[in-house]
Design a protein around this motif. Structure first.
Motif, PDB file in Angstrom:
ATOM      1  N   THR A 215       0.821  -1.216   0.000  1.00 60.83           N
ATOM      2  CA  THR A 215       0.000   0.000   0.000  1.00 60.83           C
ATOM      3  C   THR A 215       0.853   1.263   0.000  1.00 60.83           C
ATOM      4  O   THR A 215       0.313   2.370  -0.046  1.00 60.83           O
ATOM      5  CB  THR A 215      -0.926   0.041   1.232  1.00 60.83           C
ATOM      6  OG1 THR A 215      -0.126   0.155   2.423  1.00 60.83           O
ATOM      7  CG2 THR A 215      -1.792  -1.204   1.321  1.00 60.83           C
ATOM      8  N   GLN A 216       2.180   1.091   0.070  1.00 60.61           N
ATOM      9  CA  GLN A 216       3.051   2.256   0.213  1.00 60.61           C
ATOM     10  C   GLN A 216       3.566   2.754  -1.125  1.00 60.61           C
ATOM     11  O   GLN A 216       3.939   1.964  -1.997  1.00 60.61           O
ATOM     12  CB  GLN A 216       4.240   1.922   1.124  1.00 60.61           C
ATOM     13  CG  GLN A 216       4.993   3.155   1.591  1.00 60.61           C
ATOM     14  CD  GLN A 216       6.498   3.053   1.406  1.00 60.61           C
ATOM     15  OE1 GLN A 216       6.990   2.153   0.754  1.00 60.61           O
ATOM     16  NE2 GLN A 216       7.227   3.989   1.981  1.00 60.61           N
ATOM     17  N   ILE A 217       3.576   4.068  -1.278  1.00 55.76           N
ATOM     18  CA  ILE A 217       4.139   4.697  -2.475  1.00 55.76           C
ATOM     19  C   ILE A 217       5.560   5.168  -2.206  1.00 55.76           C
ATOM     20  O   ILE A 217       6.438   5.051  -3.043  1.00 55.76           O
ATOM     21  CB  ILE A 217       3.250   5.876  -2.930  1.00 55.76           C
ATOM     22  CG1 ILE A 217       1.904   5.341  -3.410  1.00 55.76           C
ATOM     23  CG2 ILE A 217       3.932   6.689  -4.027  1.00 55.76           C
ATOM     24  CD1 ILE A 217       0.912   6.411  -3.779  1.00 55.76           C
ATOM     25  N   GLY A 218       5.789   5.692  -1.007  1.00 52.74           N
ATOM     26  CA  GLY A 218       7.120   6.171  -0.664  1.00 52.74           C
ATOM     27  C   GLY A 218       7.365   7.569  -1.196  1.00 52.74           C
ATOM     28  O   GLY A 218       6.526   8.172  -1.870  1.00 52.74           O
ATOM     29  N   SER A 219       8.540   8.093  -0.888  1.00 53.05           N
ATOM     30  CA  SER A 219       8.855   9.472  -1.236  1.00 53.05           C
ATOM     31  C   SER A 219      10.348   9.612  -1.477  1.00 53.05           C
ATOM     32  O   SER A 219      11.156   8.876  -0.905  1.00 53.05           O
ATOM     33  CB  SER A 219       8.419  10.393  -0.092  1.00 53.05           C
ATOM     34  OG  SER A 219       9.038  11.648  -0.164  1.00 53.05           O
ATOM     35  N   ALA A 220      10.693  10.574  -2.306  1.00 53.01           N
ATOM     36  CA  ALA A 220      12.110  10.883  -2.535  1.00 53.01           C
ATOM     37  C   ALA A 220      12.664  11.757  -1.419  1.00 53.01           C
ATOM     38  O   ALA A 220      13.855  12.049  -1.383  1.00 53.01           O
ATOM     39  CB  ALA A 220      12.273  11.584  -3.874  1.00 53.01           C
ATOM     40  N   GLY A 221      11.800  12.186  -0.498  1.00 51.19           N
ATOM     41  CA  GLY A 221      12.253  13.009   0.621  1.00 51.19           C
ATOM     42  C   GLY A 221      12.404  14.464   0.226  1.00 51.19           C
ATOM     43  O   GLY A 221      11.660  14.989  -0.607  1.00 51.19           O
ATOM     44  N   GLY A 222      13.377  15.124   0.846  1.00 52.15           N
ATOM     45  CA  GLY A 222      13.614  16.537   0.557  1.00 52.15           C
ATOM     46  C   GLY A 222      12.745  17.482   1.362  1.00 52.15           C
ATOM     47  O   GLY A 222      12.727  18.691   1.103  1.00 52.15           O
ATOM     48  N   TYR A 223      12.025  16.962   2.356  1.00 52.87           N
ATOM     49  CA  TYR A 223      11.121  17.818   3.135  1.00 52.87           C
ATOM     50  C   TYR A 223      11.891  18.883   3.921  1.00 52.87           C
ATOM     51  O   TYR A 223      11.451  20.029   4.007  1.00 52.87           O
ATOM     52  CB  TYR A 223      10.277  16.969   4.090  1.00 52.87           C
ATOM     53  CG  TYR A 223       9.384  15.987   3.379  1.00 52.87           C
ATOM     54  CD1 TYR A 223       8.285  16.425   2.643  1.00 52.87           C
ATOM     55  CD2 TYR A 223       9.647  14.618   3.413  1.00 52.87           C
ATOM     56  CE1 TYR A 223       7.470  15.530   1.971  1.00 52.87           C
ATOM     57  CE2 TYR A 223       8.837  13.712   2.747  1.00 52.87           C
ATOM     58  CZ  TYR A 223       7.752  14.172   2.025  1.00 52.87           C
ATOM     59  OH  TYR A 223       6.954  13.281   1.352  1.00 52.87           O
TER      60      TYR A 223
END
Length: 458
Positions: A215-223
Motif C-alpha cells: 500500500t506504500q508509495i514512498g517518497s524521494a524526501g527533501g522535506y
C-alpha cells in the motif's frame, strides 16, 4: 559532548522525570551504539548519535515490543520495522519504547497495561493518546524526536495535549511494515518533534520506499531541504463543523488567532461546510473496530504472546488467554467489531460505514480542489484530568471528533502548538491534499517558528 554523554543524559532525564513515558528502555543497546559512534568518530547519517523514542507498537529487533498489553508483555520481535531500519541507517540511537494506549486503542494513554503516562505540563492530566508516551517524552525534553502511529488522531491528539509538533502522513507515504496492526486501512506511522524542522527531517528518513508494504508509495524526501516559511497566497478553508458544540471557547479563540496570523502572513481564508463529517465518528469506529476484530484474532497465546499455566482444551485455553491478556477497552472494541461484521449486520453497519467514508473523502477532495489547506482545532479541548473520562468510553470516542475524518479520507495532517489555556497547550490542525506534506510543513513553519518567542513557546 560525546555521543555516550548525550545518551546517558537522556536516560538521566527519563529516570528523573517520573512521567512513565517508557515501557522498555534500551539502555544496553543505546550505550553500546553510542560507544561505537564515539570510537569511529563518524558523523555519517543525518541522525548520527541522536536518541529517538519509538512507540511500543512498532517492532524493534531484540527490544521488547508489548503494544502496552499483557498479551505481548514478554514479546521480543525477531525483526525491525521498515522505519526502524531507516533510522538505524541514518545513525539514530533507539533510546526505548514509549508508553501508549493498549494496541493503540484510546485517547489518553490510560488503557496501558503498564499504567498511564503523565502530561509534562500538569501531572494530574493525560498526555493524550494513543501515542501519549512519544509526545510526552518530547515535550518533557527527555528526547527531541519520537515516532508514533495515527489511526484516528493518535499522533495529533497527544501532540496537541503536550504542546509539540506531530504529523500524520498521507496514507501510503510511510511503510507500515512492522507496525502491529489495529486498523490497517486507517493507520500511518509518523514523526513527533519539538519543532517543524525536526518533524521534516524525521519524515525525510522514514518515508523511503519499501516493497514489503504493497500500500506504500514512498517518497524521494527533501522535506527538510525544501522547508521554508510559506503562507503568502495560500487559500485556507475553515470548516464550521469543527467549531461546533463541545469546543472549549479558549481553544476556539486560539485557533482563530492562528488563522488571523496566517492572514497577516499573506494567506486568505473562507469559512466552508463539510456536512458529512457529522457521521465521521460513527463510520470510523465501525470500520476501526471491525478491522481490529480481524487483526487481533491472531493473538491466541499459542504461537506467541501470553501463556497460562492451567491449560485445558484449545477452546477454553484460547478464551481464557484472550480474556486475561486483553484489557477492557480492547475487548470492547473486538466485541463491537465482531458484531458489526456478523451475518445480518455487515450491510447494516460495516458496508454503510464504508459508503460514509467515501462521502467524506469526496467532500474533502471538493474543498481541497478550491483551497490549499484546511485549518481546524486539533482537539476540542485541552488535556483532561487522569481518570476523568476513562470510565465513560463514549466521551473518549467523542474527543476524536476533529481528527478521525482525516484518517477516513487518508489525508495528511499536522498538529502544531497554537497557544495555552490555563497553562495547558492548544493545538492547531492543518490538513492538506494527498502527498502535500511539504505544503503543510511550510505553512506550519511560517506559523510556529515565526514569532515563536512572543507566543511563549519553548
Amino acid at each position: 559532548m560525546s555521543c555516550l554523554e548525550r545518551i546517558e543524559k537522556a536516560f538521566e532525564r527519563i529516570e528523573q522525570g517520573g512521567l512513565n513515558t517508557y515501557i522498555t528502555l534500551n539502555r544496553e543497546g543505546a550505550v553500546e551504539r553510542a560507544r561505537e559512534i564515539d570510537r569511529s568518530k563518524s558523523e555519517e547519517g543525518r541522525l548520527s548519535g541522536v536518541p529517538i523514542a519509538i512507540k511500543d507498537a512498532i517492532t524493534t529487533k531484540g527490544i521488547r515490543t508489548t503494544c502496552a498489553s499483557r498479551m505481548l508483555e514478554d514479546y521480543i520481535p525477531p525483526y525491525d520495522a521498515h522505519v526502524i531500519e531507516c533510522l538505524l541507517r541514518e545513525g539514530a540511537i533507539i533510546i526505548g519504547k514509549t508508553n501508549m494506549d493498549e494496541f493503540s486503542m484510546g485517547t489518553s494513554t490510560e488503557t496501558s497495561y503498564f499504567g498511564p503516562t503523565l502530561n509534562p505540563h500538569d501531572r494530574t492530566r493525560v498526555p493524550g493518546g494513543s501515542s501519549g508516551g512519544s509526545a510526552a517524552t518530547v515535550a518533557a525534553g527527555e528526547v527531541r524526536l519520537a515516532l508514533g502511529s495515527d489511526t484516528g488522531g493518535s499522533i495529533r491528539c497527544p501532540a496537541s495535549f503536550c504542546g509539540v509538533v506531530g504529523l500524520k502522513p498521507t496514507y501510503g507515504l510511510v511503510s507500515r511494515y512492522g507496525l502491529i496492526a489495529y486498523a490497517n486501512s486507517l493507520e500511518q506511522i509518523g514523526p513527533i518533534g519539538r519543532t517543524v524542522p525536526d518533524v521534516a527531517l524525521l519524515l525525510d528518513v522514514i518515508s523511503s520506499p519499501d516493497p514489503r508494504d504493497s500500500t506504500q508509495i514512498g517518497s524521494a524526501g527533501g522535506y527538510l531541504d525544501n522547508l521554508t516559511p510559506a503562507l503568502e497566497g495560500m487559500r485556507i478553508a475553515v470548516p464550521c463543523e469543527f467549531f461546533g458544540d463541545g469546543i472549549d471557547p479558549a481553544v476556539e479563540r486560539a485557533v482563530w488567532d492562528m488563522i488571523h496570523r496566517a492572514e497577516e502572513l499573506g494567506a486568505t481564508y473562507s469559512e466552508v461546510s463539510i456536512p458529512s463529517v457529522e457521521y465521521a465518528l460513527a463510520a470510523y469506529y465501525i470500520i476501526a473496530m471491525s478491522e481490529a476484530s480481524s487483526n487481533l484474532a491472531r493473538f491466541d497465546g499459542l504461537r506467541y504472546g501470553l501463556r497460562l499455566k492451567d491449560e485445558g482444551n484449545w477452546h477454553a485455553t484460547f478464551s481464557k488467554i484472550r480474556a486475561e491478556g486483553f484489557g477492557e477497552e480492547v475487548k470492547r472494541r473486538i466485541l463491537l467489531g465482531t458484531y458489526a461484521l456478523s451475518a445480518g449486520y455487515y450491510g447494516r453497519y460495516y458496508l454503510k460505514a464504508l459508503k460514509v467514508r467515501r462521502m467524506i473523502k469526496e467532500e474533502f477532495d471538493r474543498i481541497l480542489s478550491d483551497f490549499d489547506l484546511i485549518f481546524t482545532p486539533t482537539m476540542p479541548f485541552t488535556a483532561f484530568k487522569l481518570g476523568e473520562k476513562i470510565n465513560d468510553p463514549l466521551s473518549l470516542y467523542l474527543a476524536d471528533v476533529n481528527t478521525v475524518p482525516v484518517n477516513l479520507a487518508g489525508l495528511p495532517s499536522i498538529s502544531i502548538p497554537a497557544g495555552y489555556s490555563g497553562g495547558l497547550p492548544i493545538g492547531l490542525q492543518i490538513i492538506g491534499g494527498y502527498f502535500e506534506e511539504q505544503k503543510i510543513l511550510n505553512a506550519s513553519y511560517a506559523l510556529f517558528e515565526d514569532g515563536e518567542d512572543e507566543r511563549g513557546f519553548s
